[in-house]
Enzyme design. Structure first.
Site, mmCIF file in Angstrom:
data_model
loop_
_atom_site.group_PDB
_atom_site.id
_atom_site.type_symbol
_atom_site.label_atom_id
_atom_site.label_comp_id
_atom_site.label_asym_id
_atom_site.label_seq_id
_atom_site.Cartn_x
_atom_site.Cartn_y
_atom_site.Cartn_z
ATOM 1 N N ASP A 251 0.864 -1.187 0.000
ATOM 2 C CA ASP A 251 0.000 0.000 0.000
ATOM 3 C C ASP A 251 0.898 1.233 0.000
ATOM 4 O O ASP A 251 2.123 1.126 0.127
ATOM 5 C CB ASP A 251 -0.933 0.005 1.224
ATOM 6 C CG ASP A 251 -2.242 0.762 0.957
ATOM 7 O OD1 ASP A 251 -2.181 1.944 0.543
ATOM 8 O OD2 ASP A 251 -3.321 0.179 1.160
ATOM 9 N N GLY B 283 -6.923 0.754 -5.096
ATOM 10 C CA GLY B 283 -7.662 1.513 -6.095
ATOM 11 C C GLY B 283 -8.112 2.850 -5.569
ATOM 12 O O GLY B 283 -8.104 3.099 -4.360
ATOM 13 N N TYR C 90 -13.011 6.027 -13.909
ATOM 14 C CA TYR C 90 -13.179 4.887 -12.992
ATOM 15 C C TYR C 90 -13.818 3.704 -13.730
ATOM 16 O O TYR C 90 -13.291 2.580 -13.705
ATOM 17 C CB TYR C 90 -14.048 5.310 -11.801
ATOM 18 C CG TYR C 90 -14.190 4.234 -10.747
ATOM 19 C CD1 TYR C 90 -13.194 4.041 -9.787
ATOM 20 C CD2 TYR C 90 -15.303 3.404 -10.716
ATOM 21 C CE1 TYR C 90 -13.310 3.053 -8.827
ATOM 22 C CE2 TYR C 90 -15.429 2.413 -9.751
ATOM 23 C CZ TYR C 90 -14.430 2.251 -8.808
ATOM 24 O OH TYR C 90 -14.542 1.255 -7.854
HETATM 25 P P1 NAD Z 1 -10.106 2.121 0.378
HETATM 26 O O1 NAD Z 1 -9.819 3.529 0.005
HETATM 27 O O2 NAD Z 1 -10.589 1.811 1.732
HETATM 28 O O3 NAD Z 1 -8.806 1.213 0.101
HETATM 29 C C1 NAD Z 1 -8.050 1.354 -1.059
HETATM 30 C C2 NAD Z 1 -6.578 1.192 -0.710
HETATM 31 O O4 NAD Z 1 -5.828 1.354 -1.919
HETATM 32 C C3 NAD Z 1 -6.083 2.259 0.292
HETATM 33 O O5 NAD Z 1 -5.432 1.656 1.381
HETATM 34 C C4 NAD Z 1 -5.151 3.103 -0.540
HETATM 35 O O6 NAD Z 1 -4.063 3.648 0.177
HETATM 36 C C5 NAD Z 1 -4.685 2.106 -1.603
HETATM 37 N N1 NAD Z 1 -4.164 2.833 -2.746
HETATM 38 C C6 NAD Z 1 -4.752 3.886 -3.391
HETATM 39 N N2 NAD Z 1 -3.917 4.382 -4.303
HETATM 40 C C7 NAD Z 1 -2.787 3.641 -4.249
HETATM 41 C C8 NAD Z 1 -1.555 3.701 -4.937
HETATM 42 N N3 NAD Z 1 -1.303 4.660 -5.850
HETATM 43 N N4 NAD Z 1 -0.614 2.778 -4.630
HETATM 44 C C9 NAD Z 1 -0.828 1.850 -3.683
HETATM 45 N N5 NAD Z 1 -1.983 1.751 -2.993
HETATM 46 C C10 NAD Z 1 -2.939 2.641 -3.265
HETATM 47 O O7 NAD Z 1 -11.129 1.618 -0.718
HETATM 48 P P2 NAD Z 1 -11.919 0.234 -0.930
HETATM 49 O O8 NAD Z 1 -13.322 0.598 -1.102
HETATM 50 O O9 NAD Z 1 -11.522 -0.800 0.049
HETATM 51 O O10 NAD Z 1 -11.354 -0.145 -2.368
HETATM 52 C C11 NAD Z 1 -10.712 -1.373 -2.671
HETATM 53 C C12 NAD Z 1 -11.029 -1.731 -4.109
HETATM 54 O O11 NAD Z 1 -12.419 -1.987 -4.210
HETATM 55 C C13 NAD Z 1 -10.724 -0.611 -5.106
HETATM 56 O O12 NAD Z 1 -10.110 -1.172 -6.252
HETATM 57 C C14 NAD Z 1 -12.096 -0.073 -5.455
HETATM 58 O O13 NAD Z 1 -12.158 0.479 -6.740
HETATM 59 C C15 NAD Z 1 -12.930 -1.335 -5.340
HETATM 60 N N6 NAD Z 1 -14.365 -1.089 -5.180
HETATM 61 C C16 NAD Z 1 -14.830 -0.462 -4.062
HETATM 62 C C17 NAD Z 1 -16.195 -0.234 -3.945
HETATM 63 C C18 NAD Z 1 -16.791 0.448 -2.730
HETATM 64 O O14 NAD Z 1 -17.994 0.769 -2.741
HETATM 65 N N7 NAD Z 1 -16.046 0.665 -1.671
HETATM 66 C C19 NAD Z 1 -17.065 -0.638 -4.963
HETATM 67 C C20 NAD Z 1 -16.553 -1.276 -6.078
HETATM 68 C C21 NAD Z 1 -15.189 -1.500 -6.182
#
Ligand code: NAD
Length: 257
Positions: A32, A71, A155
């Site tokens: 991360d 992400g 996105y």
């Molecule tokens: P979150 O923000 O809680 O976690 C995402 C993590 O990715 C964070 O710890 C962040 O530091 C890390 N990250 C971001 N940019 C980065 C980079 N440049 N290099 C390394 N790490 C990086 O979000 P989440 O909701 O747990 O998201 C996880 C995945 O789930 C993502 O790919 C997101 O697109 C996907 N997603 C989430 C949802 C939702 O509703 N939460 C829905 C569909 C898909």
């Protein structure tokens, strides 16, 4: 004990996945931006290399599992960065770790895409030129047609391309004995969703939309599916996308699957 790399391990779905894997006795290598075994920025080439090399160092070149969660959400102002992390960074990590997964035991990888991957067709994906040429400087201009909503465009396009990238690897990875699947979450309670819900452009849509199961998902509900897909019960599951969205996809597109 198997060794599993998890990107995005510091928050949300990635953190829940890392916890679930550790609780089941596996060794987790977290990647991360910070608060991780391997700190790396997947938005840029150097960070992607650092992520892959950092994991390879820690697993001695042999990896049994990978869950790619890192992400950015559609609310992020730097729209190019959304696709750089969600598509280019993620593909660099899965391809970079493929040789180590080939050496693993019953190895499998799970990539977190999104229901947004279905919001456009691959034939309409604005990122294809950037992907074909590898020129990430084309991203911002490619999604500019989204206007105020270009973050959402970046996105959805990035996630669409990510699911396509996984499916296009099914033949090679399957022949190598490494299973590869995507999960496509709907709204899941994480800091990413909270930030998107606070954004004036997207907040109302998130707050106003109710899934057939009328709540947001919990990170551990996505982690549970990811862990099933990594494990032996999913031995014949490969190249597939699993929607985990409380029924939104069925509600909006009952005839498309
Ligand atoms: P979150 O923000 O809680 O976690 C995402 C993590 O990715 C964070 O710890 C962040 O530091 C890390 N990250 C971001 N940019 C980065 C980079 N440049 N290099 C390394 N790490 C990086 O979000 P989440 O909701 O747990 O998201 C996880 C995945 O789930 C993502 O790919 C997101 O697109 C996907 N997603 C989430 C949802 C939702 O509703 N939460 C829905 C569909 C898909």
């Amino acid at each position: 004990i198997s060794t599993v790399a998890v990107t995005g391990s510091a928050s949300g779905i990635g953190a829940a996945t890392a916890t679930r894997l550790r609780d089941a006795g596996h060794r987790v290598i977290g990647v991360d931006l910070r608060s991780a075994d391997v700190p790396a920025d997947l938005a840029a080439t150097e960070g992607r290399t650092a992520a892959v090399e950092g994991v390879l160092d820690r697993c001695d070149g042999v990896l049994d599992g990978l869950v790619a969660c890192a992400g950015l959400g559609p609310h992020v102002d730097d729209v190019a960065r959304i696709a750089q992390v969600n598509y280019f960074g993620t593909v660099a990590v899965i391809d970079g770790l493929f040789p180590a997964l080939r050496k693993g035991t019953a190895a499998a990888a799970v990539v977190v895409s999104s229901v947004a991957s279905t919001h456009l067709k691959w034939e309409e994906n604005p990122l294809t030129e950037a992907i074909e040429t590898g020129d990430e400087s084309l991203i911002a201009e490619a999604v500019a047609a989204g206007g105020d909503y270009r973050g959402q465009f970046a996105y959805a396009a990035g996630k669409n391309a990510l699911t396509v990238a996984v499916r296009r690897r099914a033949a090679e990875w399957g022949a190598a004995g490494v299973r590869l699947n995507t999960v496509a979450p709907g709204s899941v309670d994480t800091p990413l969703l909270a930030a998107t819900a606070e954004d004036p452009r997207y907040g109302e849509a998130i707050r106003g939309f109710t899934a057939p199961i009328p709540r947001h998902g919990r990170p551990d509900e996505i982690a549970a599916l990811a862990c099933y897909l990594l494990g032996p019960d999913a031995g014949f599951v490969h190249g597939a996308q699993f929607v985990v969205d409380g029924g939104i996809d069925a509600l909006l597109r009952p005839t498309v699957f």
